[in-house]
Design a protein around this motif. Structure first.
Motif: not given
Length: 475
Positions: A18-38
């Motif tokens: 085993c290895a100490m410390g947290p395993n990496y997980q991508r944090p919550e990101l402010p990514v919408p489903e589509s670009f603005r007005d597109t």
């Protein structure tokens, strides 16, 4: 000794599961489903290779030259190689280390040069030893450090990819700006010629007694004003050529030209694709995430420092007072053992190192999230610019067409005595800046495609072979 080592190895491997410390997980990101007005869509302009976006053969040759000679790119490649070597050095700590020692001493009351009371006689001693050491990574400190070093290597490689993208788009932008300046110079020469014709007309009218001296004087002033723009444009052209030469990795000099600005062919469709793809396509976002991965791994490294470092040691060699007898079995020396070292009281150094690693990880999360927000804004800006500049260019074309006709009619009316010189000069003075504005709008419309391609993290997904680009050495 061999049997004991074979018993210890599986035990060490089990402890290092085993290895100490947290395993990496991508944090919550402010990514919408589509670009603005597109509208949402899977296709993206970034899926085109740059040689499918820019069709001017001269521009393509300039980009290839930059990719081979640009010093910033060569520096980035060297940095990747350095980071890769650093990661390899760190990974090497996972495996047993072997070294050797050899020594020869002559002295009195000493063993291998260390003072001791054994006899009053002078003697010579020879030593040959093969040493072994293996730190058993029980707490995962080495694995976390290796994970961090690997992430830093991937981050440096993303920087290299970012330099490539910036270089391609930078050369394209500078070249299109240069072609626009060429267009401005052509407009300025044409305007000077037009003003000169008007001035000569006014001068003939004055000499024939048809007009006052005010007409040729105003005509001459307008001619001089238009002519004064020529050297300034020529200066800007030289500066832009020198800017391109720096990108190309060559001394300052002239730059060849391809097709005109108006004939530059760009993709008619510029789809943006899905915002989530930016996370795996834009080099700066890849770099930010890999930096976060490294910071996350450093938490495990810092936490593992609370626990003892456990290692296996062994040596095998020979000690003799006669060099010729050194390798005899009777002079054999060996040992096998283990050791553990760990902190007891460090005045908070271990604790604050751990706290600092967690704070650095949190800062890396915020930087990553900020980079995503900036990327989304840049794509939206580029999409809006492409749409609005096209509308602006259409309206400017209407304006220029109308002003050209007004100049023609004003000259006809002046010759026929139906209008004054003011109408002619006014029409010409309005046409000149309008033509310059139209030229700049044509440039901006094409640059908006370059900006969108860069904002989307323009990729290399093309069936055509990629041109020669400096690459890091394979691991």
């Amino acid at each position: 000794m061999t049997r004991r080592i074979l018993i210890c190895l599986p035990l060490a491997a089990a402890l290092a599961a085993c290895a100490m410390g947290p395993n990496y997980q991508r944090p919550e990101l402010p990514v919408p489903e589509s670009f603005r007005d597109t509208p949402e869509g899977q296709a993206s302009l970034a899926e085109l290779a740059w040689w499918d976006v820019f069709h001017d053969e001269v521009l393509q040759s300039l980009v290839r030259e930059a990719l081979e000679q640009n010093r910033d790119l060569l520096t980035a490649v060297a940095n990747v190689e350095q980071a890769r070597d650093t990661a390899a050095v760190q990974r090497g700590e996972l495996f047993p280390q072997a070294s050797y020692d050899g020594a020869a001493f002559r002295g009195k009351n000493s063993i291998l040069g260390v003072p001791t009371d054994i006899s009053n006689e002078s003697h010579t001693q020879y030593l040959a030893v093969l040493n072994f050491f293996w730190e058993v990574d029980v707490w995962g400190r080495i694995r976390r450090a290796t994970e961090s070093a690997r992430a830093q290597m991937l981050a440096s490689n993303a920087v290299r990819q970012g330099v490539v993208l910036s270089l391609v788009s930078g050369v394209a932008q500078a070249y299109l700006e240069l072609r626009e300046l060429d267009n401005e110079l052509e407009i300025a020469h044409r305007t000077v010629e037009s003003f000169d014709e008007t001035y000569q007309l006014f001068l003939r009218q004055f000499r024939g007694g048809v007009a006052s001296k005010l007409d040729p004087l105003r005509g001459e002033a307008a001619l001089a004003q238009a002519a004064s723009t020529v050297p300034d444009i020529e200066r800007r052209i030289v500066a832009k050529e020198n800017e391109l030469c720096v990108l190309l990795g060559r001394p300052a000099g002239a730059i060849p030209r391809g097709v005109s600005l108006a004939d530059q062919v760009m993709p008619t469709e510029v789809p943006a694709g899905v915002p989530s793809l930016l996370l795996t396509r834009r080099p700066d976002l890849i770099e930010a995430e890999q930096t976060l991965v490294s910071a996350n791994a450093e938490i495990g490294v810092a936490f593992a420092n609370f626990f003892p470092r456990i290692g296996l040691t062994a040596f095998r060699g020979a000690l003799s007072s006669d060099l010729s007898q050194l390798l005899k079995s009777s002079n054999e020396a060996w040992a096998i053992g283990s050791q553990a070292t760990g902190p007891i009281f460090t005045w908070g150094q271990t604790w604050y190192s751990w706290e600092g690693a967690k704070a650095a990880d949190q800062a890396a999360i915020y930087r990553y999230q900020q980079s995503v927000l900036v990327a989304l804004a840049e794509v939206s800006d580029a999409l809006t610019a492409h749409e609005k500049v096209a509308i602006q260019r259409t309206e400017l074309e209407r304006q220029v067409e109308a002003l050209r006709e007004s100049v023609r009619l004003a000259q006809v009316r002046y010759v026929g005595g139906l209008s004054t010189y003011i109408e002619v000069l006014d029409a010409q003075q309005q046409l000149f800046p309008a033509e310059l504005s139209l030229s700049q709008a044509l440039r901006d419309e094409r640059l908006s495609v370059v900006a969108l391609y860069r904002a989307l993290g323009g990729g290399w997904s093309s069936d055509e072979p990629e041109p020669s680009i400096p690459q890091p050495l394979a691991p």
